[in-house]
Design a protein around this motif. Sequence first.
Motif, PDB file in Angstrom:
ATOM      1  N   THR A 131       0.825  -1.215   0.000  1.00  0.00           N
ATOM      2  CA  THR A 131       0.000   0.000   0.000  1.00  0.00           C
ATOM      3  C   THR A 131       0.854   1.258   0.000  1.00  0.00           C
ATOM      4  O   THR A 131       0.571   2.209  -0.744  1.00  0.00           O
ATOM      5  CB  THR A 131      -0.956  -0.007   1.201  1.00  0.00           C
ATOM      6  OG1 THR A 131      -1.796  -1.167   1.124  1.00  0.00           O
ATOM      7  CG2 THR A 131      -1.826   1.234   1.211  1.00  0.00           C
ATOM      8  N   ILE A 154      -6.116  -1.603  -2.580  1.00  0.00           N
ATOM      9  CA  ILE A 154      -5.960  -0.419  -1.737  1.00  0.00           C
ATOM     10  C   ILE A 154      -7.315   0.177  -1.351  1.00  0.00           C
ATOM     11  O   ILE A 154      -7.406   1.057  -0.515  1.00  0.00           O
ATOM     12  CB  ILE A 154      -5.079   0.632  -2.445  1.00  0.00           C
ATOM     13  CG1 ILE A 154      -4.421   1.578  -1.438  1.00  0.00           C
ATOM     14  CG2 ILE A 154      -5.843   1.393  -3.516  1.00  0.00           C
ATOM     15  CD1 ILE A 154      -3.334   2.447  -2.029  1.00  0.00           C
ATOM     16  N   GLU A 174      -2.873  -1.745  -6.567  1.00  0.00           N
ATOM     17  CA  GLU A 174      -2.333  -2.702  -5.604  1.00  0.00           C
ATOM     18  C   GLU A 174      -3.065  -4.026  -5.778  1.00  0.00           C
ATOM     19  O   GLU A 174      -4.296  -4.060  -5.852  1.00  0.00           O
ATOM     20  CB  GLU A 174      -2.520  -2.200  -4.170  1.00  0.00           C
ATOM     21  CG  GLU A 174      -2.026  -3.186  -3.124  1.00  0.00           C
ATOM     22  CD  GLU A 174      -2.355  -2.775  -1.705  1.00  0.00           C
ATOM     23  OE1 GLU A 174      -2.677  -3.670  -0.901  1.00  0.00           O
ATOM     24  OE2 GLU A 174      -2.297  -1.563  -1.392  1.00  0.00           O
TER      25      GLU A 174
END
Length: 464
Positions: A131, A154, A174
Amino acid sequence: MTEQTEMERFLAEMKGRQADVIGIGVSNKPLIELLARAGARTTACDKKTAEQLGEETCRWLAGLGVQTKLGPDYMEGLEGEVIFRSPGVRPDGPGLEAAQARGGRITSEMEVFFAVCPCPIIAVTGSDGKTTTTTLIAEMLKKEGRKVWIGGNIGQPLLAEAGKMGPEDLCVVELSSFQLMTMERSPHIAVVTNVTPNHLDVHKSMEEYVASKENIWLRQKAGDLLVVNADNPLSAAMAGRAKGEVMAFSRRSQPENGAFCRDGVVYLSRNGRAERVMEIGEIRIPGMHNVENYMAALCAVSRYVRPETVRQTAGEFAGVEHRIELARRLDGVDYYNDAIATSPARAIAGFHAFDQKLIVIAGGYDKKIPFEEYGREACRHVKLLILNGATAAKLRQAVESAPEYPGCGIEIQECETLEQAVALARRRARPGDIVTLSPACASFDAYPNFMAKGRAYKEMVQRL
């Protein structure tokens, strides 16, 4: 007549088709609405009952004309031509295997997004640091004047936004191991921050876990970029099989292409020639693991961002919530929220962010990860370990059986609840001490996720 975009083509293909969506959580709600408004015959499936979902959600689904399949049997008899699984549902579960056997196509919101996204994608995975690295990449690109879309694991679903994206934009994503398990496309730029044991309560083996991480780059082409952690054996081993360019980052050596640090300075190396980027002291967020996150991000944005922009970001970026986040300073004691540290490796990285022995609150749900290394590092870096949750006994055993335990001075206390642990830390802390919530375990024994635990901790600290 303008040519139809991939997103428009996908929506046209879904019109009139039966679509099942597994999971009515944050990541799938925009997908459910997108499918329903595209004219798909949509069924939303969830193990929660209507009462557990809540009246507002049920009314919203009904307003969209979405059918529901709720409760313990939600995975039985799936009828969708296309079935969108949530990341938390294994692709080989009995319900999905049966659906696939009768001809249903299993996919996910993220897999479809990769197919329809009109702009380059930079994707980040790893056991730790995902993250922060993802956020840093996005921040650097924004400071360089690029239009950036950020999402995935994320927290922001992206498929419903794809129609608004342009070819000159950049998308930063992510990806968790669960999202990657069935991915059939790879991003233009892939980052693997590290690979250490994690989520072994869900993955069948460490081999399966590693294979899911590799999926982020397996389908890259010539001209694509893979960024790996040269100091992490499992990540570094991926470089030899990459089809495109490879950049590595390292705290221990100088890669020919990549980022490294030497004598307190971060450099970017290209074809063996090193360019000074910034001093480690210019990075606002603490810890050498965050230096690694910066080096990973530096490699990922090297095609788009100038070194001075990286340096500016380092001085301004204050960090992401729940990641060594200063929650409060009270009577000379600093209270940190590191709730993201849901694995032993991540908790150990948090220990190394400080140059003194800590008061640590740890414990939680058991992800079946070994704690031996955690025990050794706790002996070196912790003076008071306050344990609670399902793994308290395992963590105690790991510390007390460590070779470093005799004479190291660590004290171990156990509490039934997090609130009791915070109260004990308050009683025992003295001016100059650091108290950190660093669970080394998941939070599911008492909280829905690490964010809920971190916020609960911060509220408790604020009430002290």
